[in-house]
Write an enzyme that holds these catalytic residues in place. Structure first.
Site, mmCIF file in Angstrom:
data_model
loop_
_atom_site.group_PDB
_atom_site.id
_atom_site.type_symbol
_atom_site.label_atom_id
_atom_site.label_comp_id
_atom_site.label_asym_id
_atom_site.label_seq_id
_atom_site.Cartn_x
_atom_site.Cartn_y
_atom_site.Cartn_z
ATOM 1 N N HIS A 48 0.805 -1.230 0.000
ATOM 2 C CA HIS A 48 0.000 0.000 0.000
ATOM 3 C C HIS A 48 0.834 1.275 0.000
ATOM 4 O O HIS A 48 0.274 2.362 0.034
ATOM 5 C CB HIS A 48 -0.956 -0.005 1.194
ATOM 6 C CG HIS A 48 -2.045 -1.020 1.061
ATOM 7 N ND1 HIS A 48 -2.976 -1.001 0.044
ATOM 8 C CD2 HIS A 48 -2.346 -2.116 1.803
ATOM 9 C CE1 HIS A 48 -3.812 -2.025 0.174
ATOM 10 N NE2 HIS A 48 -3.443 -2.727 1.232
ATOM 11 N N ARG A 73 7.045 -6.213 2.814
ATOM 12 C CA ARG A 73 5.709 -6.686 2.398
ATOM 13 C C ARG A 73 5.543 -6.445 0.902
ATOM 14 O O ARG A 73 5.592 -5.308 0.432
ATOM 15 C CB ARG A 73 4.590 -5.983 3.156
ATOM 16 C CG ARG A 73 3.232 -6.525 2.682
ATOM 17 C CD ARG A 73 2.099 -6.215 3.600
ATOM 18 N NE ARG A 73 1.601 -4.857 3.465
ATOM 19 C CZ ARG A 73 0.425 -4.461 3.947
ATOM 20 N NH1 ARG A 73 -0.367 -5.333 4.584
ATOM 21 N NH2 ARG A 73 0.041 -3.210 3.808
ATOM 22 N N ASP A 87 16.942 -11.421 -3.922
ATOM 23 C CA ASP A 87 18.250 -11.093 -4.522
ATOM 24 C C ASP A 87 18.729 -9.707 -4.078
ATOM 25 O O ASP A 87 19.936 -9.467 -3.970
ATOM 26 C CB ASP A 87 18.179 -11.157 -6.052
ATOM 27 C CG ASP A 87 18.265 -12.595 -6.564
ATOM 28 O OD1 ASP A 87 18.529 -13.505 -5.755
ATOM 29 O OD2 ASP A 87 18.059 -12.804 -7.774
ATOM 30 N N GLU A 152 -6.229 -12.708 6.612
ATOM 31 C CA GLU A 152 -7.087 -11.525 6.574
ATOM 32 C C GLU A 152 -8.379 -11.775 5.799
ATOM 33 O O GLU A 152 -8.910 -10.880 5.165
ATOM 34 C CB GLU A 152 -6.331 -10.301 6.038
ATOM 35 C CG GLU A 152 -5.401 -10.550 4.862
ATOM 36 C CD GLU A 152 -4.489 -9.359 4.569
ATOM 37 O OE1 GLU A 152 -4.566 -8.338 5.256
ATOM 38 O OE2 GLU A 152 -3.699 -9.467 3.617
ATOM 39 N N ASP A 178 -8.361 -5.731 6.662
ATOM 40 C CA ASP A 178 -8.904 -6.584 5.591
ATOM 41 C C ASP A 178 -9.792 -7.681 6.156
ATOM 42 O O ASP A 178 -10.803 -8.051 5.530
ATOM 43 C CB ASP A 178 -7.760 -7.196 4.765
ATOM 44 C CG ASP A 178 -7.226 -6.211 3.739
ATOM 45 O OD1 ASP A 178 -8.024 -5.666 2.962
ATOM 46 O OD2 ASP A 178 -6.010 -5.969 3.727
HETATM 47 O O1 LIG Z 1 -5.579 -5.561 6.810
HETATM 48 C C1 LIG Z 1 -4.745 -4.912 7.460
HETATM 49 O O2 LIG Z 1 -4.992 -4.305 8.527
HETATM 50 C C2 LIG Z 1 -3.395 -4.878 6.904
HETATM 51 O O3 LIG Z 1 -3.053 -5.685 6.074
HETATM 52 C C3 LIG Z 1 -2.471 -3.776 7.306
HETATM 53 C C4 LIG Z 1 -2.759 -2.548 6.498
HETATM 54 O O4 LIG Z 1 -2.528 -2.801 5.148
HETATM 55 C C5 LIG Z 1 -1.905 -1.418 6.962
HETATM 56 O O5 LIG Z 1 -1.259 -0.808 5.916
HETATM 57 C C6 LIG Z 1 -2.688 -0.340 7.653
HETATM 58 O O6 LIG Z 1 -3.719 0.182 6.881
#
Ligand SMILES: O=C(O)C(=O)C[C@H](O)[C@@H](O)CO
Length: 256
Positions: A48, A73, A87, A152, A178
């Protein structure tokens, strides 16, 4: 000479509680600032935050030799993306939206050289092997790989015991946001049903050989998650820290 020890993995396996921060500026300078703050680890977020291979690598370079460990991530668990960041020197990956043991097994294999996996051989020209200065990199790298998979969705929760049993999955990492969305509580990870699910997932992971990991955006929630069994916790997001502090200062002077 062997691949460098992954001290994040060593500490995780030892059962240490590790406190980290999300690094979302996609730039080495703020990441270097965070590394001086006392966190055990940082998420270099390419899901993100606007990171690409070069910005990830630049952040890995500034964290090199520091006690604060990088966790990269990726946007998703594609083997070609995994190959590139390994790598570039990443050893610990956080992969979002892993819904089954089969998906988890495929990720474990993508992070390992044959016969345990499918990682392609580019160590000779890779930063990971210090450009061939680490002669035994290819025969020792597998042992230093650390994989955290994100739980998630309802599907992932249903498959949790199978995912926890996958050899090579070092931690399961709950994505509260999520998970809430998938459970029908858009933007509300504090909904009672979501909290019950988080508690159950943390407890099941804590009782297994796989670390329980999660992100919390406020102190009270972080304490609760820790009570429920979280071992590895992200306890802040740098972008939000700047935004909140900046807004508070501006507000103070507007009001004053
Ligand atoms: O679902 C979540 O919570 C995450 O995966 C973490 C978020 O992506 C994080 O960037 C906060 O918004």
């Amino acid at each position: 000479m062997s691949a460098p020890e992954n001290t994040f993995k060593t500490a995780l396996k030892r059962g240490d509680k590790l406190y980290g921060c999300w690094a979302g500026f996609a730039d080495p300078y703020p990441t270097e600032v965070l590394a001086t703050a006392g966190f055990d680890w940082l998420t270099l977020d390419a899901e993100h935050a606007p990171n690409d291979l070069r910005t990830l690598m630049a952040q890995l370079q500034v964290l090199e030799g520091k006690p604060c460990q990088p966790v990269v991530r990726l946007p998703m668990g594609e083997p070609w993306l995994i190959k590139q960041v390994l790598d570039a020197g990443a050893q610990t990956l956080l992969i979002p939206m892993v819904d089954s043991a089969d998906e988890a097994r495929a990720l474990v294999r993508a992070m390992r050289y044959p016969p345990h996996g499918i990682r392609g051989s580019g160590a000779a020209l890779a930063r990971a092997s210090q450009f061939s200065a680490v002669p035994d990199y290819i025969t020792t790298a597998n042992d230093q790989m650390c994989l955290l998979v994100q739980i998630e969705s309802r599907a992932a929760v249903a498959a949790l015991d199978d995912i926890l049993a996958v050899e090579g999955v070092d931690g399961i990492f709950i994505g509260p946001s999520d998970l809430a969305n998938d459970m029908g509580y858009l933007g509300d990870s504090n909904a009672p049903e979501v909290r019950d699910t988080i508690k159950d997932v943390l407890a099941r992971a804590a009782a297994s050989d796989t670390a329980a990991c999660i992100l919390a955006l406020d102190h009270e929630t972080a304490l609760t998650y820790r009570d429920w069994g979280a071992q590895i916790m992200a306890v802040g997001i740098d972008v939000l820290m700047l935004a909140q502090t900046a807004r508070a200062v501006a507000q103070k002077w507007r009001d004053g």
